[in-house]
Design a protein around this motif. Structure first.
Motif, short mmCIF file in Angstrom:
data_model
loop_
_atom_site.label_atom_id
_atom_site.label_comp_id
_atom_site.label_asym_id
_atom_site.label_seq_id
_atom_site.Cartn_x
_atom_site.Cartn_y
_atom_site.Cartn_z
N ARG A 188 0.84 -1.20 0.00
CA ARG A 188 0.00 0.00 0.00
C ARG A 188 0.87 1.26 0.00
O ARG A 188 0.49 2.28 -0.55
CB ARG A 188 -0.94 -0.03 1.19
CG ARG A 188 -1.82 -1.27 1.24
CD ARG A 188 -3.18 -1.01 1.82
NE ARG A 188 -3.94 -2.27 1.95
CZ ARG A 188 -4.64 -2.83 0.99
NH1 ARG A 188 -4.67 -2.27 -0.20
NH2 ARG A 188 -5.31 -3.95 1.19
N ALA A 419 -8.72 4.79 -1.26
CA ALA A 419 -8.74 3.96 -2.46
C ALA A 419 -7.78 2.78 -2.35
O ALA A 419 -8.16 1.64 -2.65
CB ALA A 419 -8.40 4.81 -3.69
N VAL A 420 -6.54 3.04 -1.92
CA VAL A 420 -5.57 1.95 -1.88
C VAL A 420 -5.90 0.95 -0.79
O VAL A 420 -5.46 -0.21 -0.86
CB VAL A 420 -4.12 2.48 -1.71
CG1 VAL A 420 -3.74 3.43 -2.83
CG2 VAL A 420 -3.92 3.13 -0.35
N ARG A 422 -8.99 0.07 -0.12
CA ARG A 422 -10.15 -0.69 -0.58
C ARG A 422 -9.76 -1.74 -1.63
O ARG A 422 -10.48 -2.72 -1.83
CB ARG A 422 -11.19 0.25 -1.19
CG ARG A 422 -11.88 1.15 -0.18
CD ARG A 422 -12.79 2.14 -0.90
NE ARG A 422 -13.34 3.13 0.02
CZ ARG A 422 -14.02 4.21 -0.38
NH1 ARG A 422 -14.24 4.41 -1.67
NH2 ARG A 422 -14.48 5.06 0.51
N LEU A 423 -8.65 -1.52 -2.30
CA LEU A 423 -8.25 -2.42 -3.37
C LEU A 423 -7.68 -3.72 -2.80
O LEU A 423 -6.77 -3.69 -1.99
CB LEU A 423 -7.19 -1.74 -4.26
CG LEU A 423 -7.66 -0.51 -5.04
CD1 LEU A 423 -6.47 0.18 -5.71
CD2 LEU A 423 -8.71 -0.90 -6.07
N LEU A 429 -3.19 -6.10 -10.05
CA LEU A 429 -3.12 -4.76 -9.46
C LEU A 429 -1.67 -4.32 -9.32
O LEU A 429 -1.32 -3.17 -9.64
CB LEU A 429 -3.80 -4.76 -8.09
CG LEU A 429 -3.93 -3.41 -7.39
CD1 LEU A 429 -4.82 -2.46 -8.18
CD2 LEU A 429 -4.49 -3.59 -5.97
#
Length: 457
Positions: A188, A419-420, A422-423, A429
């Motif tokens: 992350r 965002a990072v 949630r991924l 990715l």
């Protein structure tokens, strides 16, 4: 050394990560001294002449912190506070103060402009936060190595975020690569670093060509058309957001790579529905500093409406002065103080406002006051305002595409931090972010490499 430079991304950072990983695994007690040394190298790379100032600042303030619990006279803390502010004032405000003094008839003081040490506002405020909490009994004493790392940790020493001792000191004791989520943190961190770089390079920097020529023309005394004024004002609105929030994303990502979680600094500020909401979303760590160490100290909302409104005005005016040694910065801060005070009066009177109308009014106010922040003088700001309000030729050629894309990203998307997180981690990715990082590097090598706007503060 810029975060968006080849020397940092391809040399300093890889070497620092390898040395840190080796120390963490084979010699854990050397990890913190290594981070301190790396931070000093990073700071000195820009201009080694300012490293002694940082070293002396850390040593003197740490010595004061050691003596403060035993001080019975009560003079040590105010002297330390005044000393820190005096050093900041000497480097940042001496020329500005001489210009103000020269307004007095009969005075003609020579202007002395000292080079502004990078990050002096930020590391000075870190000293002040810690000494204030130590004096109040909220902070414990720390050794010199930990205190030096708190002040000089290289991801945040130049432009924040402003980190309280309570948010970071306990993390220095951890073995970051022994944590069960160590790999996830590193992943992350890389994503945040890449996203921050992309925001700066692809969204913030391109807007400079929409903004700089117009404000430069206004500073030169030239007329600014309505199209140019709106292009430059809207362009700067999103340029400063992506420039500073991009830096913050990079700082948070870099810190994660070294096992440290820094506080977030932005939370989609242009979705705010009131000015109070805006300052809870924009440069959040500075807002908390101003609230806890200035506004509350001035009385806050505990001593009546008049004191509250006055404290808001004084706090924001000083916040404007902190951003820059100029009357336009003071006016920008004062305008926000007046706006926040008006909001207090509105709520006290029982006023209610639909969210859409609140968002429109807040956005218009913030956008218009950014002119004061960006303009180099009141005359230049006036030229821009004349254009904005139709008191200049209409003009043509409004460049809107890059502004529209930046506005959509700023308004619609989540923060990079959200965002990072949630991924879900997966190979595709990772490959996508690796490709984005390569594209960013190619873009950096192809274009001018702009400094971060907040480095000047």
């Amino acid at each position: 050394m810029l975060f968006n430079s080849f020397i940092f991304l391809l040399a300093f950072l890889p070497v620092a990560l390898v040395l840190h990983a080796a120390a963490e695994r084979y010699w854990p007690q050397a990890r913190l001294p290594l981070l301190v040394g790396l931070s000093f190298v990073f700071y000195a790379w820009w201009d080694w002449r300012f490293l002694p100032l940082l070293l002396v600042s850390i040593g003197v303030n740490w010595g004061i912190a050691r003596a403060l619990p035993r001080d019975r006279s009560g003079w040590l803390f105010p002297v330390a506070l005044a000393g820190n502010l005096a050093v900041l004032g000497l480097f940042k405000y001496l020329g500005f103060l001489t210009d103000l003094a020269d307004l007095i008839p009969g005075l003609d003081l020579p202007r002395i402009d000292l080079a502004l040490p990078l990050g002096i506002s930020f590391f000075t405020f870190h000293h002040i936060m810690y000494l204030t909490d130590l004096r109040a009994g909220r902070a414990p004493a720390f050794g010199l190595t930990r205190y030096a790392l708190y002040i000089a940790f290289f991801p945040q020493v130049l432009a924040g975020p402003l980190v309280r001792w309570s948010e970071i000191m306990h993390q220095f004791e951890e073995r970051p690569y022994a944590r069960p989520d160590a790999a996830e943190r590193i992943g992350r961190g890389v994503m945040l670093l890449t996203v921050g770089l992309a925001k700066k390079v692809f969204l913030g920097d391109p807007l400079s060509v929409y903004v700089n020529p117009v404000f430069q023309a206004a500073a030169a005394g030239k007329a600014v058309s309505m199209a140019e004024a709106w292009q430059a004002t809207l362009g700067f609105t999103f340029q400063i957001y992506f420039d500073f929030s991009g830096y913050t994303d990079m700082a948070l990502g870099l810190a994660l790579l070294f096992g440290i979680v820094l506080p977030q600094n932005f939370d989609v500020p242009y979705r705010a529905t009131s000015l109070r909401d805006f300052w809870r979303r924009w440069h959040m760590t500075l807002s908390r500093f101003l609230r806890d160490y200035l506004y509350i100290a001035m009385g806050g909302n505990r001593r009546g409406l008049a004191v509250q409104v006055g404290a808001l005005f004084a706090t924001m005016t000083l916040g404007g002065l902190w951003h820059g040694a100029g009357l336009t910065f003071i006016a920008w801060g004062a305008a926000h103080g007046i706006g926040l005070g008006a909001g207090v009066l509105w709520r006290r009177a029982g006023g209610r406002m639909p969210h859409l109308l609140g968002w429109v009014l807040t956005a218009v106010f913030v956008i218009l006051t950014w002119v004061l922040f960006r303009a180099t003088s009141f005359e230049a700001a006036l030229a821009i305002y004349k254009g904005l309000f139709g008191l200049a030729p209409t003009g043509s050629g409004f460049k809107w595409r890059a502004i529209a894309i930046a506005a959509a990203v700023a308004m619609i998307g989540p923060t990079a931090w959200a965002a990072v997180h949630r991924l879900p981690p997966n190979r595709w990715l990772a490959a996508g972010f690796a490709l984005l990082f390569v594209v960013v590097l190619l873009k950096i090598g192809d274009d001018a490499n702009y400094e971060f706007i907040y480095f000047q503060f």
